[in-house]
Design an enzyme around this catalytic site. Structure first.
Site, short mmCIF file in Angstrom:
data_model
loop_
_atom_site.label_atom_id
_atom_site.label_comp_id
_atom_site.label_asym_id
_atom_site.label_seq_id
_atom_site.Cartn_x
_atom_site.Cartn_y
_atom_site.Cartn_z
N ASP A 261 0.81 -1.16 -0.06
CA ASP A 261 0.15 -0.02 0.10
C ASP A 261 0.84 1.32 -0.07
O ASP A 261 1.61 1.50 0.93
CB ASP A 261 -0.97 -0.27 1.27
CG ASP A 261 -2.22 1.01 1.27
OD1 ASP A 261 -1.94 1.84 0.50
OD2 ASP A 261 -2.78 0.78 2.09
N ASP A 272 -3.79 7.02 -3.41
CA ASP A 272 -3.60 6.05 -2.46
C ASP A 272 -4.29 4.62 -3.24
O ASP A 272 -5.57 4.54 -3.31
CB ASP A 272 -4.59 6.36 -1.32
CG ASP A 272 -4.67 5.47 -0.05
OD1 ASP A 272 -3.67 4.24 -0.23
OD2 ASP A 272 -5.20 5.70 0.94
N HIS A 341 -12.12 5.54 2.35
CA HIS A 341 -11.99 7.05 2.90
C HIS A 341 -12.01 8.03 1.81
O HIS A 341 -11.48 7.81 0.94
CB HIS A 341 -10.84 7.24 3.83
CG HIS A 341 -9.49 6.80 3.36
ND1 HIS A 341 -8.55 7.74 2.71
CD2 HIS A 341 -8.86 5.44 3.32
CE1 HIS A 341 -7.52 6.93 2.27
NE2 HIS A 341 -7.72 5.69 2.50
N HIS A 349 -7.00 11.31 5.01
CA HIS A 349 -8.23 10.81 5.51
C HIS A 349 -9.26 12.12 5.70
O HIS A 349 -8.90 12.86 6.38
CB HIS A 349 -8.39 10.14 6.74
CG HIS A 349 -9.50 9.31 7.20
ND1 HIS A 349 -10.62 9.82 6.92
CD2 HIS A 349 -9.89 8.05 7.31
CE1 HIS A 349 -11.68 8.81 7.09
NE2 HIS A 349 -10.95 7.48 7.42
N GLU A 374 -11.00 0.97 -0.64
CA GLU A 374 -10.13 -0.17 -0.21
C GLU A 374 -10.85 -1.23 0.63
O GLU A 374 -11.75 -0.87 1.20
CB GLU A 374 -9.18 0.21 0.57
CG GLU A 374 -9.39 0.98 1.92
CD GLU A 374 -7.79 1.64 2.39
OE1 GLU A 374 -7.14 0.69 2.56
OE2 GLU A 374 -8.14 2.76 2.91
N GLU A 469 -6.76 -1.52 -3.35
CA GLU A 469 -7.41 -0.37 -3.03
C GLU A 469 -7.13 0.59 -4.51
O GLU A 469 -6.03 0.48 -5.15
CB GLU A 469 -6.68 0.46 -2.01
CG GLU A 469 -6.94 1.78 -1.70
CD GLU A 469 -6.24 2.36 -0.60
OE1 GLU A 469 -5.09 1.91 0.09
OE2 GLU A 469 -6.63 3.37 0.20
CO CO Z 1 -6.27 4.22 1.83
#
Ligand code: CO
Length: 488
Positions: A261, A272, A341, A349, A374, A469
């Site tokens: 990640d 992300d 998020h 976030h 994700e 994700e």
């Molecule tokens: Co994330």
């Protein structure tokens, strides 16, 4: 038209040229070889205008040279026979233009500049126009109802063609382009990492290779372009927020399930995006579960869609999978206390959570928002708790100025502000910018509420967790899965 014709006869022109004929043909040769050079330098495609300024300027100069010299050549070669037969000369300008055109058309198709192996060329150099590729485009879902009235008033189909919404997007274009650049770096980096990740690799080496590749490809520049957060490479029952601290000796094993990640950003516009690596094919259904659950979440997401509905759809897909591990069958569980998020500028976030189980919040997604969708599939309890040594930290986004008495904490905060601002960082990142013996100062910053620690999140020991994700944009006219690649 008369003005296109040349009044002077070809033979007169030729005699004016006299002994220069030889020189001219030599020049034509030079021009042609210049055309070849240009073909080799040109960044992409056939359109000179898409090239860099230098190439474009060179091409214009060359076109002018070519037109002139080709005119001479046409005169030289066609003059005698035309004169002999008494026909009217073809308009030289038109002939020259035609020749020039054929020269352009015949030019070798240019290979776009290629990424090196291992990758080291900044992506800005691979997209000379400065425009980065759009992600996968998905139309907003039509409502379930088949009623015509409902479709007219409630569906999102009108967005696709709305002139107002298109205009909104034109204004956002520079932001889309920034996040697309970050996404292109992500795709190229993960493609390379997939080639080199093998059982036996030291986790620290894997992370440093990944991070250094991001730094090169994104043309790292302070807070303007770079890594958005630490490289998560959580193993097995560790679901998230693990990266090695300096001195860690963990080596990747054949039977490990690793969640990679990592994040990239341009001007704080974050991508992300994560995937799972497993060498043992026994884990394939576990990986497939979260990959497909994430795809379902992306499909469900949309303007005015309730977050709880996304969560329910994700869970349904995730929990339709079973995985057999060493003779024991597990139904894959969505980890109920992990979420996708919303994402803001320099804010990983941004306040809204996207659940991955049913029963979540009724809050709606809104136009213009960026989301990380994700999902985490687990063979364990489907619930994580904080465990193990902490590596991830981040400054609280909305912390104001807090006066600090301790000079060491004050100085560490200055380092954090300068290098990471409100982006997440890890201990290794502090080490590489020259900080030493900072653990106490870091703890002071955490205790003061300025910095938040993010310890590893773990399901039960012995279980396995997978994750996929993507970052998506809820554009006014469509959904863009900005980080989509040909891999996932
Ligand atoms: Co994330």
């Amino acid at each position: 038209m008369a003005t296109e014709e040349i009044s002077t006869g070809p033979s007169e022109l030729l005699s004016n040229l006299g002994s220069k004929e030889e020189e001219i043909s030599k020049n034509i040769g030079q021009v042609e070889s210049k055309v070849d050079d240009l073909t080799l330098d040109e960044p992409q495609g056939d359109d000179v205008a898409r090239g860099s300024d230098d190439v474009a300027r060179g091409a214009i100069r060359l076109a002018a040279d070519s037109a002139l010299l080709i005119s001479f050549r046409l005169l030289s070669s066609t003059a005698p026979s035309a004169a002999d037969s008494g026909r009217r000369q073809p308009p030289v300008a038109r002939m020259a233009a035609k020749e020039l055109l054929s020269l352009r058309i015949c030019r070798k198709k240019k290979e776009p500049p290629q990424q090196s192996d291992p990758p080291s060329i900044p992506v800005v150099e691979l997209f000379a126009t400065g425009e980065f590729p759009e992600g996968e485009i998905q139309q907003y879902k039509d409502e379930n109802s088949k009623e015509v009235f409902h479709k007219l008033c409630c569906s999102n189909l009108w967005r696709t063609t709305s002139e107002e919404k298109r205009e909104l997007e034109r204004l956002e274009k520079p932001i889309y382009n920034s996040v697309r650049q970050a996404a292109e770096v992500h795709r190229q980096v993960r493609k390379y990492i997939r080639q080199i990740v093998k059982p036996g690799i030291l986790m620290t080496d894997l992370c440093e290779t990944l991070e250094n590749t991001v730094r090169k490809l994104i043309s790292e520049n302070g807070l303007q372009a770079g890594i958005a957060f630490p490289t998560g490479c959580s193993l097995n029952w560790v679901a998230a927020h693990w990266t090695p601290n300096t001195g860690d000796n963990t080596v990747l094993q054949y039977d490990d399930v690793m969640k990679l990640d990592f994040g990239t950003h341009i001007d704080g516009h974050i991508v992300d995006c994560a995937f799972t690596v497993a060498f043992n094919p026994m884990f394939n259904p576990l990986l497939e579960a979260s990959r497909e659950a994430t795809n379902m979440g992306i499909k469900e997401a949309g303007i005015d869609v309730r977050l709880c509905d996304v969560g329910a759809a994700i869970q349904e897909v995730m929990e339709s999978y079973e995985v057999e591990i060493n003779g024991k069958v597990f139904q894959v569980k969505s980890i109920r206390n992990l979420n996708g998020h919303s994402i803001g500028r320099y804010q990983i976030h941004a306040g809204k959570s996207v659940p991955i189980v049913k029963g979540g919040e009724q809050t709606k997604m809104e136009e213009g928002e960026f989301y990380a969708i994700e999902t985490f599939g687990s063979t364990g309890k489907g619930y994580v708790r904080e465990d193990l040594e902490c590596s991830h930290y981040m400054k609280n986004f909305d912390v104001g100025h807090i006066p600090l008495r301790l000079p060491r904490a004050k100085q560490l905060l200055a380092t954090i502000n300068k290098n990471f601002s409100t982006l997440a960082f890890c201990r290794r990142y502090l080490d590489r910018v020259g900080e030493t013996k900072y653990l106490m100062a870091l703890k002071n910053l955490c205790d003061a509420g300025i910095v938040q620690p993010y310890p590893p999140l773990c399901d039960v020991k012995g279980s396995y967790v997978s994750q996929f994700e993507h970052t998506i944009l809820l554009r006014p006219t469509c959904k863009e899965v900005v980080s989509r690649g040909d891999d996932y």
